[in-house]
Enzyme design. Structure first.
Site, PDB file in Angstrom:
ATOM      1  N   LYS A 188       0.695  -1.205   0.057  1.00  0.00           N
ATOM      2  CA  LYS A 188      -0.183   0.069   0.173  1.00  0.00           C
ATOM      3  C   LYS A 188       0.865   1.179  -0.001  1.00  0.00           C
ATOM      4  O   LYS A 188       1.631   1.434   0.899  1.00  0.00           O
ATOM      5  CB  LYS A 188      -0.965  -0.005   1.235  1.00  0.00           C
ATOM      6  CG  LYS A 188      -2.280   0.997   1.213  1.00  0.00           C
ATOM      7  CD  LYS A 188      -2.665   1.618   2.287  1.00  0.00           C
ATOM      8  CE  LYS A 188      -1.844   2.881   2.737  1.00  0.00           C
ATOM      9  NZ  LYS A 188      -2.025   4.199   1.918  1.00  0.00           N
ATOM     10  N   GLU A 262      10.070   0.947  10.456  1.00  0.00           N
ATOM     11  CA  GLU A 262      10.945   1.907  10.318  1.00  0.00           C
ATOM     12  C   GLU A 262      10.304   3.035  10.486  1.00  0.00           C
ATOM     13  O   GLU A 262       9.437   3.664   9.583  1.00  0.00           O
ATOM     14  CB  GLU A 262      11.540   1.693   8.923  1.00  0.00           C
ATOM     15  CG  GLU A 262      13.072   2.145   8.760  1.00  0.00           C
ATOM     16  CD  GLU A 262      13.080   3.683   8.446  1.00  0.00           C
ATOM     17  OE1 GLU A 262      13.043   4.654   9.215  1.00  0.00           O
ATOM     18  OE2 GLU A 262      12.912   4.123   7.267  1.00  0.00           O
ATOM     19  N   CYS A 296      13.700  10.388   7.132  1.00  0.00           N
ATOM     20  CA  CYS A 296      13.651   9.936   8.516  1.00  0.00           C
ATOM     21  C   CYS A 296      15.061   9.990   9.328  1.00  0.00           C
ATOM     22  O   CYS A 296      15.033  10.126  10.557  1.00  0.00           O
ATOM     23  CB  CYS A 296      12.914   8.565   8.687  1.00  0.00           C
ATOM     24  SG  CYS A 296      13.586   7.600   7.495  1.00  0.00           S
ATOM     25  N   GLU A 393      10.026  15.199  16.068  1.00  0.00           N
ATOM     26  CA  GLU A 393      10.626  15.148  14.336  1.00  0.00           C
ATOM     27  C   GLU A 393       9.574  16.017  13.690  1.00  0.00           C
ATOM     28  O   GLU A 393       8.251  15.795  13.719  1.00  0.00           O
ATOM     29  CB  GLU A 393      10.052  13.746  13.867  1.00  0.00           C
ATOM     30  CG  GLU A 393      10.493  13.484  12.383  1.00  0.00           C
ATOM     31  CD  GLU A 393      10.307  12.149  12.071  1.00  0.00           C
ATOM     32  OE1 GLU A 393       9.194  11.708  12.163  1.00  0.00           O
ATOM     33  OE2 GLU A 393      11.261  11.539  11.322  1.00  0.00           O
TER      34      GLU A 393
HETATM   35  P1  NAP Z   1       1.917   7.588   8.260  1.00  0.00           P
HETATM   36  O1  NAP Z   1       0.367   8.268   8.560  1.00  0.00           O
HETATM   37  O2  NAP Z   1       2.572   6.739   9.360  1.00  0.00           O
HETATM   38  O3  NAP Z   1       1.835   6.929   7.000  1.00  0.00           O
HETATM   39  C1  NAP Z   1       2.524   6.024   6.478  1.00  0.00           C
HETATM   40  C2  NAP Z   1       1.721   4.983   5.829  1.00  0.00           C
HETATM   41  O4  NAP Z   1       1.076   4.373   6.498  1.00  0.00           O
HETATM   42  C3  NAP Z   1       1.093   5.449   4.492  1.00  0.00           C
HETATM   43  O5  NAP Z   1       0.914   4.591   3.693  1.00  0.00           O
HETATM   44  C4  NAP Z   1      -0.144   5.486   5.371  1.00  0.00           C
HETATM   45  O6  NAP Z   1      -1.436   5.881   4.725  1.00  0.00           O
HETATM   46  C5  NAP Z   1      -0.361   4.196   6.183  1.00  0.00           C
HETATM   47  N1  NAP Z   1      -1.133   4.492   7.288  1.00  0.00           N
HETATM   48  C6  NAP Z   1      -2.172   5.405   7.880  1.00  0.00           C
HETATM   49  N2  NAP Z   1      -2.729   4.964   8.886  1.00  0.00           N
HETATM   50  C7  NAP Z   1      -2.738   3.707   9.093  1.00  0.00           C
HETATM   51  C8  NAP Z   1      -3.158   2.685   9.904  1.00  0.00           C
HETATM   52  N3  NAP Z   1      -3.812   3.087  10.898  1.00  0.00           N
HETATM   53  N4  NAP Z   1      -2.717   1.451   9.749  1.00  0.00           N
HETATM   54  C9  NAP Z   1      -1.876   1.138   8.741  1.00  0.00           C
HETATM   55  N5  NAP Z   1      -1.289   2.048   7.798  1.00  0.00           N
HETATM   56  C10 NAP Z   1      -1.710   3.405   8.106  1.00  0.00           C
HETATM   57  O7  NAP Z   1       2.803   8.816   8.015  1.00  0.00           O
HETATM   58  P2  NAP Z   1       2.312  10.357   7.285  1.00  0.00           P
HETATM   59  O8  NAP Z   1       0.848  10.661   7.594  1.00  0.00           O
HETATM   60  O9  NAP Z   1       2.727  10.036   5.574  1.00  0.00           O
HETATM   61  O10 NAP Z   1       3.231  11.087   8.027  1.00  0.00           O
HETATM   62  C11 NAP Z   1       3.267  11.569   9.340  1.00  0.00           C
HETATM   63  C12 NAP Z   1       4.580  11.768   9.756  1.00  0.00           C
HETATM   64  O11 NAP Z   1       5.212  10.361   9.930  1.00  0.00           O
HETATM   65  C13 NAP Z   1       5.214  12.679   9.110  1.00  0.00           C
HETATM   66  O12 NAP Z   1       5.232  13.986   9.477  1.00  0.00           O
HETATM   67  C14 NAP Z   1       6.760  12.190   9.824  1.00  0.00           C
HETATM   68  O13 NAP Z   1       7.056  12.642  11.012  1.00  0.00           O
HETATM   69  C15 NAP Z   1       6.578  10.622   9.624  1.00  0.00           C
HETATM   70  N6  NAP Z   1       7.177   9.996   8.521  1.00  0.00           N
HETATM   71  C16 NAP Z   1       8.490   9.209   8.752  1.00  0.00           C
HETATM   72  C17 NAP Z   1       8.649   8.412   7.554  1.00  0.00           C
HETATM   73  C18 NAP Z   1       9.907   7.644   7.661  1.00  0.00           C
HETATM   74  O14 NAP Z   1      10.399   7.502   6.753  1.00  0.00           O
HETATM   75  N7  NAP Z   1      10.469   7.096   8.928  1.00  0.00           N
HETATM   76  C19 NAP Z   1       8.363   8.542   6.349  1.00  0.00           C
HETATM   77  C20 NAP Z   1       7.084   9.309   6.285  1.00  0.00           C
HETATM   78  C21 NAP Z   1       6.559  10.070   7.432  1.00  0.00           C
HETATM   79  P3  NAP Z   1      -1.783   7.245   4.129  1.00  0.00           P
HETATM   80  O15 NAP Z   1      -0.890   7.749   3.400  1.00  0.00           O
HETATM   81  O16 NAP Z   1      -3.311   6.955   3.466  1.00  0.00           O
HETATM   82  O17 NAP Z   1      -2.177   7.951   5.633  1.00  0.00           O
END
Ligand code: NAP
Ligand code: MG
Length: 482
Positions: A188, A262, A296, A393
């Site tokens: 996904k 991760e 990250c 972060e």
């Molecule tokens: P996120 O919400 O954790 O999203 C990562 C992935 O998980 C996306 O594909 C997301 O789908 C999916 N997801 C969301 N809710 C879920 C759930 N309940 N169960 C399973 N999968 C789920 O991260 P984000 O919204 O993209 O970003 C939020 C914050 O995460 C950022 O501001 C940053 O701090 C952090 N982040 C960290 C990394 C890293 O590389 N470690 C990368 C991106 C973001 P959707 O896209 O549809 O929400």
């Protein structure tokens, strides 16, 4: 097998003209080797964050689509897990070649959909994604060598959930080792950046990979959650926020699912007074401004030894004045668009928090484009260890600066946060490097360089940065049992 073009795309010309890019108006889900409509018949708009304009309609997959996708993967597992390893390698190698041949198209789409500078998509994201497939293609028939006397077996159906900061690269990190070890996958992509994963689905289809080995289901968080909770899924590989990572851990508790997470980071980039200052300065700039700081492992906390602090900060401010912020499709751009409006609001909110906490802000006087989501590169001086901008972060081009006197002090401060993904050390002394690499709580420590990635090197964190390693031989482990 199907068409593999003979020529390799060249990486030197910057693709400023996007008219030749083959994009559809509407994208469906990729399940069992075919593009199929979502059961809800619902689509959402994916946009270009630099223009705020719609690029295409994307299928909104839900729990029912995930169920069909997982069942396809489960069925395909029977024959894929028994396919000769050298045969599996051929498909993975072919996918690598096809990404390489279409590198230019992938780079343009990555930049259009995610906002990152075209130079980065072209020189880093796409070639590195291809390299991950090449690297793990090589492992497929050497697993008995990697794990002697242990007979590795694939775990089964793998659910992979990826973020928006390195869309194709994260897909490659996840898919390549899973396929090499004989698993089948439901992936996904993040809702804001689905396009390169869907292009990859087209390549996978064209490569002749057997139906059901890989499904790509676009959608929102509920689709990710459905994947996590599906009883036929044997392993979850997740990259994203610590918040969702914690949700996943709770959701799989008590099940037999394997999990790797991760998550976020807040890396210390530490510069000692004996460091090659100009080289370090480039590492600091790259550490925080690469990919708009949506990294990250971004070096988002600068620690500078007190006796060189004034000099380093002045040089950093001068260097920031030379950074070009704007159209990500322009090959001269250093800082492109923030990935989404939501993320821009989050970053701007942290800037307000930093000011309210009493830190001193510095931004260059650059003009930002009137359309699109852009943010000025930002420094915060006079920060305290307890400040939220130091502890949390931000995931944007915002660097906090702290000074230190002794090596003990900087180790204590660098480690005193909830995360432990990466760190950078700049010094002329090998002994200091060895000392710090053992004492810094970080999965990766770079010395006199930053943000260096290679498929042969493991990557992953401690504490709230998650667990498990991706890359290298370590990256195979989560996908096998013995
Ligand atoms: P996120 O919400 O954790 O999203 C990562 C992935 O998980 C996306 O594909 C997301 O789908 C999916 N997801 C969301 N809710 C879920 C759930 N309940 N169960 C399973 N999968 C789920 O991260 P984000 O919204 O993209 O970003 C939020 C914050 O995460 C950022 O501001 C940053 O701090 C952090 N982040 C960290 C990394 C890293 O590389 N470690 C990368 C991106 C973001 P959707 O896209 O549809 O929400
Ligand atoms: Mg989200």
């Amino acid at each position: 097998m199907s068409k593999i073009k003979k020529t390799f795309a060249s990486y030197d010309a910057a693709p400023e003209n996007t008219s030749h890019i083959d994009l559809k108006a509407q994208y469906d889900l990729f399940i069992n080797g075919k593009f199929v409509k979502p059961q809800s018949k619902q689509y959402y708009d994916t946009i270009n964050p630099a223009t705020e304009k719609k690029i295409a309609s994307i299928a909104k997959g839900n729990e029912k689509d995930i169920d069909v996708a997982v069942k396809s993967a489960n069925k395909a597992f029977e024959s894929w897990s028994k396919t000769e390893p050298k045969e599996r390698a051929k498909y993975i190698y072919r996918i690598a070649r096809m990404i390489q041949e279409r590198a230019r198209e992938f780079a343009v789409i990555e930049t259009m959909n995610g906002g990152k500078p075209i130079r980065e998509s072209r020189d880093i994201d796409i070639p590195l994604a291809a390299n991950h497939f090449f690297y793990y293609a090589g492992w497929a028939d050497k697993l008995d060598y990697a794990f002697p006397n242990r007979k590795p077996k694939p775990v089964g159906v793998v659910g992979q959930i990826i973020p928006w900061n390195f869309p194709l690269l994260m897909a490659a990190w996840k898919l390549a080792p899973a396929l090499a070890t004989g698993n089948t996958v439901v992936l996904k992509p993040a809702e804001s950046t689905p396009l390169t994963a869907l292009k990859l689905a087209e390549i996978i289809q064209e490569s002749g990979l057997p139906d059901g080995v890989v499904q790509i289901v676009t959608g929102f968080g509920d689709a990710g959650a459905a994947l996590v909770n599906h009883p036929l899924v044997n392993k979850i590989a997740f990259t994203g926020s610590t918040e969702v990572g914690k949700y996943i851990q709770k959701a799989v508790a008590g099940s037999n699912k394997k999990v790797t997470l991760e998550l976020g980071g807040k890396a210390a980039n530490i510069i000692f007074d004996d460091a090659p200052i100009d080289q370090a300065l480039e590492g600091i700039v790259n550490g925080i401004f690469f990919n708009q700081g949506h990294v990250c492992c971004a070096g988002s906390r600068l620690f500078v030894q007190e006796n060189i602090a004034d000099k380093v900060i002045q040089k950093l401010k001068d260097r920031m004045k030379t950074l070009i912020i704007g159209d990500p499709m322009d090959k001269n751009t250093d800082i492109g668009a923030i990935n989404s409006k939501e993320q821009l609001l989050k970053i701007n909110n942290y800037i307000k928090i930093g000011l309210a906490e009493g830190a001193e802000m510095y931004q260059t006087n650059c003009a930002l484009p009137s359309q699109g989501y852009f943010c000025k590169p930002t420094l915060f001086l006079h920060t305290a260890q307890s400040h939220r901008i130091v502890q949390e972060e931000i995931f944007g081009p915002v660097l906090t600066i702290q000074t230190f006197r002794t090596i003990e002090e900087v180790i204590e401060k660098a480690n005193n946060i909830p995360y432990g993904l990466s760190a950078g050390v700049w010094t002329d002394k090998g002994s200091k490097i060895f000392n710090l690499t053992t004492k810094l709580r970080a999965g990766v420590v770079w010395a006199n360089t930053y943000n260096k990635f290679d498929p042969t090197s493991p990557f992953g964190g401690y504490q709230e940065s998650g667990f498990g390693r991706e890359g290298g031989v370590h990256g195979l482990l989560p996908y096998v049992h013995f």
